[in-house]
Motif scaffolding. Structure first.
Motif, PDB file in Angstrom:
ATOM      1  N   ASP A 222       0.827  -1.205   0.000  1.00 52.98           N
ATOM      2  CA  ASP A 222       0.000   0.000   0.000  1.00 52.98           C
ATOM      3  C   ASP A 222       0.862   1.256   0.000  1.00 52.98           C
ATOM      4  N   TYR A 223       1.981   1.195  -0.693  1.00 54.87           N
ATOM      5  CA  TYR A 223       2.873   2.344  -0.791  1.00 54.87           C
ATOM      6  C   TYR A 223       2.313   3.334  -1.823  1.00 54.87           C
ATOM      7  N   PRO A 224       2.747   4.600  -1.754  1.00 56.07           N
ATOM      8  CA  PRO A 224       2.303   5.577  -2.758  1.00 56.07           C
ATOM      9  C   PRO A 224       2.707   5.134  -4.153  1.00 56.07           C
ATOM     10  N   ALA A 225       1.879   5.428  -5.129  1.00 58.28           N
ATOM     11  CA  ALA A 225       2.121   4.955  -6.492  1.00 58.28           C
ATOM     12  C   ALA A 225       3.452   5.446  -7.039  1.00 58.28           C
TER      13      ALA A 225
ATOM     14  N   MET B 139     -10.801   2.683   6.169  1.00 61.96           N
ATOM     15  CA  MET B 139      -9.446   3.186   6.402  1.00 61.96           C
ATOM     16  C   MET B 139      -9.444   4.270   7.485  1.00 61.96           C
ATOM     17  N   TRP B 140      -8.250   4.525   8.034  1.00 66.66           N
ATOM     18  CA  TRP B 140      -8.082   5.550   9.057  1.00 66.66           C
ATOM     19  C   TRP B 140      -7.975   6.911   8.385  1.00 66.66           C
ATOM     20  N   TYR B 141      -8.551   7.920   9.035  1.00 56.58           N
ATOM     21  CA  TYR B 141      -8.488   9.279   8.510  1.00 56.58           C
ATOM     22  C   TYR B 141      -8.283  10.256   9.674  1.00 56.58           C
ATOM     23  N   PRO B 142      -7.728  11.438   9.404  1.00 54.01           N
ATOM     24  CA  PRO B 142      -7.505  12.407  10.485  1.00 54.01           C
ATOM     25  C   PRO B 142      -8.779  13.177  10.827  1.00 54.01           C
ATOM     26  N   ASN B 143      -9.130  13.181  12.082  1.00 57.38           N
ATOM     27  CA  ASN B 143     -10.245  13.985  12.573  1.00 57.38           C
ATOM     28  C   ASN B 143      -9.654  15.342  12.961  1.00 57.38           C
TER      29      ASN B 143
ATOM     30  N   ALA C  16     -15.401   9.400   7.204  1.00 54.77           N
ATOM     31  CA  ALA C  16     -14.454  10.371   6.666  1.00 54.77           C
ATOM     32  C   ALA C  16     -15.172  11.310   5.705  1.00 54.77           C
ATOM     33  N   PRO C  17     -14.827  12.607   5.702  1.00 57.39           N
ATOM     34  CA  PRO C  17     -15.462  13.547   4.770  1.00 57.39           C
ATOM     35  C   PRO C  17     -15.330  13.057   3.338  1.00 57.39           C
ATOM     36  N   SER C  18     -16.333  13.317   2.540  1.00 58.04           N
ATOM     37  CA  SER C  18     -16.356  12.792   1.180  1.00 58.04           C
ATOM     38  C   SER C  18     -15.196  13.304   0.342  1.00 58.04           C
ATOM     39  N   TRP C  19     -14.713  14.544   0.614  1.00 54.23           N
ATOM     40  CA  TRP C  19     -13.615  15.078  -0.183  1.00 54.23           C
ATOM     41  C   TRP C  19     -12.326  14.282   0.012  1.00 54.23           C
ATOM     42  N   MET C  20     -12.200  13.568   1.159  1.00 57.53           N
ATOM     43  CA  MET C  20     -11.011  12.750   1.395  1.00 57.53           C
ATOM     44  C   MET C  20     -10.989  11.525   0.491  1.00 57.53           C
ATOM     45  N   HIS C  21     -12.137  11.159  -0.071  1.00 61.39           N
ATOM     46  CA  HIS C  21     -12.231  10.001  -0.952  1.00 61.39           C
ATOM     47  C   HIS C  21     -11.992  10.369  -2.415  1.00 61.39           C
ATOM     48  N   ALA C  22     -11.861  11.660  -2.672  1.00 64.07           N
ATOM     49  CA  ALA C  22     -11.678  12.102  -4.054  1.00 64.07           C
ATOM     50  C   ALA C  22     -10.260  11.807  -4.522  1.00 64.07           C
ATOM     51  N   ASP C  23     -10.143  11.567  -5.816  1.00 64.16           N
ATOM     52  CA  ASP C  23      -8.816  11.317  -6.384  1.00 64.16           C
ATOM     53  C   ASP C  23      -7.898  12.505  -6.108  1.00 64.16           C
TER      54      ASP C  23
ATOM     55  N   TYR D  53      -6.628  13.059  -3.162  1.00 59.68           N
ATOM     56  CA  TYR D  53      -6.625  13.276  -1.723  1.00 59.68           C
ATOM     57  C   TYR D  53      -6.431  11.985  -0.935  1.00 59.68           C
ATOM     58  N   VAL D  54      -6.810  10.877  -1.564  1.00 59.13           N
ATOM     59  CA  VAL D  54      -6.804   9.589  -0.859  1.00 59.13           C
ATOM     60  C   VAL D  54      -5.435   9.276  -0.252  1.00 59.13           C
TER      61      VAL D  54
END
Length: 354
Positions: free
Chosen positions: A237-240, A310-314, A326-333, A335-336
């Motif tokens: 799960d490393y960055p692309a 997945m874990w996200y920052p509150n 998690a806010p929907s904007w965090m799921h946008a390409d 930002y993930v």
């Protein structure tokens, strides 16, 4: 006795690929019983493992006579022996490659080489065939690059591919400095071993294993550095961008934990990296390298469902959560990779929470 009487019977002998019937009743009368087996070393019918008339086998009496010849890849010097390549004795090549006098070989091939000739034997071509040849020690010890240690090892426990298909001239060496200068010129303690190996080639890998025990599973893991966490992650799960080209892969992706930790955290906290590895996620469950029949199964079948877990920052609460809200904007390409994490440790380290 029966044994003595039987020793005078007709016997089958082997010459090359042909079977012959002995008609002299074994040994002449009065010479005693014929040794058993009939190919016992020292007898007239002794036959080595390699057929003596096999023209294509190197290092057989009838195929190769001892000559001085240029070792064109490994030693880059003139050496003496029978273990030269077969093509060197063929028509049109022999006069240029095989010599009775070392001086002639040196003048032909290495006229400016002050240390020509080299009196140590060359590496055997097709070293994988050594056990089939009649020699007191069926396999030679060689120095070879041990890439898992970034150093040169010594023995006959080198990877099998290094001894076949002409690789032996590039990877096996008679002298430690020849291996070190080629592969690890900046390593100070090279080679890391000099002891001669006399046991089975696999014993350096598997110690104290009973014959009936299952061989251990060797997992095909991947590790990459997480600079904010100060350690390495076990997963894919490393960055692309870490796998975007060959240079990045070599720099960021590792098959062993110690390789990742030593490369990235030697000056920071090597022990901390080794003792606090983060267990990440594999997109495809890795199969053991020694279990080829493993069924490669995907561990993520629904990407949307996976991201919800997945874990996200509150941001307001200064902590990390994985409650699926998690806010929907965090799921946008785009930002993930910056806001969603497979582990709490990575989320906390990235935002300074926890």
């Amino acid at each position: 006795s029966t044994c003595v009487a039987e020793s005078k019977y007709l016997y089958i002998r082997t010459v090359g690929d042909t079977l012959h019937l002995r008609e002299d009743g074994g040994h002449p009368v009065g010479s005693g019983p014929y040794p058993w087996p009939i190919h016992f070393p020292g007898t007239e019918n002794h036959r080595p493992f390699a057929p003596p008339d096999a023209r294509e086998h190197w290092m057989t009496e009838s195929s190769h006579r001892a000559h001085w010849f240029p070792d064109l890849i490994n030693k880059l010097n003139c050496v003496r022996g029978r273990n030269y390549e077969n093509w060197m004795q063929t028509e049109g090549f022999e006069e240029h490659y095989l010599f009775d006098d070392a001086k002639d070989c040196c003048e032909k091939w290495y006229p400016y080489h002050k240390s020509c000739p080299d009196y140590q034997q060359a590496v055997n071509p097709e070293a994988e065939d050594e056990p089939w040849h009649s020699r007191p020690s069926p396999m030679d010890n060689y120095y070879f690059p041990d890439f898992s240690r970034n150093n040169c090892g010594h023995g006959w426990d080198y990877p099998a591919w290094m001894g076949s298909s002409a690789y032996e001239k590039h990877y096996l060496f008679r002298k430690g400095n020849e291996c070190c200068s080629k592969f690890f010129p900046t390593v100070g303690n090279c080679p890391y071993e000099d002891a001669t190996q006399s046991d089975y080639q696999w014993t350096s890998y598997q110690q104290n294993k009973y014959n009936l025990d299952d061989m251990p599973i060797i997992y095909n893991h991947t590790y990459y550095p997480d600079l904010q966490s100060g350690t390495c992650v076990n997963g894919t799960d490393y960055p692309a961008w870490m796998a975007s080209d060959t240079d990045f892969k070599r720099l960021y992706l590792f098959k062993k934990l110690d390789g990742c930790c030593k490369e990235w955290f030697t000056e920071y906290d090597l022990d901390g990296c080794m003792n606090n590895v983060i267990q990440g996620t594999y997109a495809v469950e890795p199969c053991p390298t020694n279990r080829p029949d493993c069924n490669h199964s995907s561990s993520i079948t629904n990407i949307t469902e996976h991201r919800l877990g997945m874990w996200y920052p509150n941001i307001d609460g200064h902590n990390c959560k994985n409650d699926g809200n998690a806010p929907s904007w965090m799921h946008a390409d785009g930002y993930v990779e910056w806001y969603l994490f497979n582990t709490r440790q990575q989320c906390c380290a990235a935002f300074g929470f926890c």
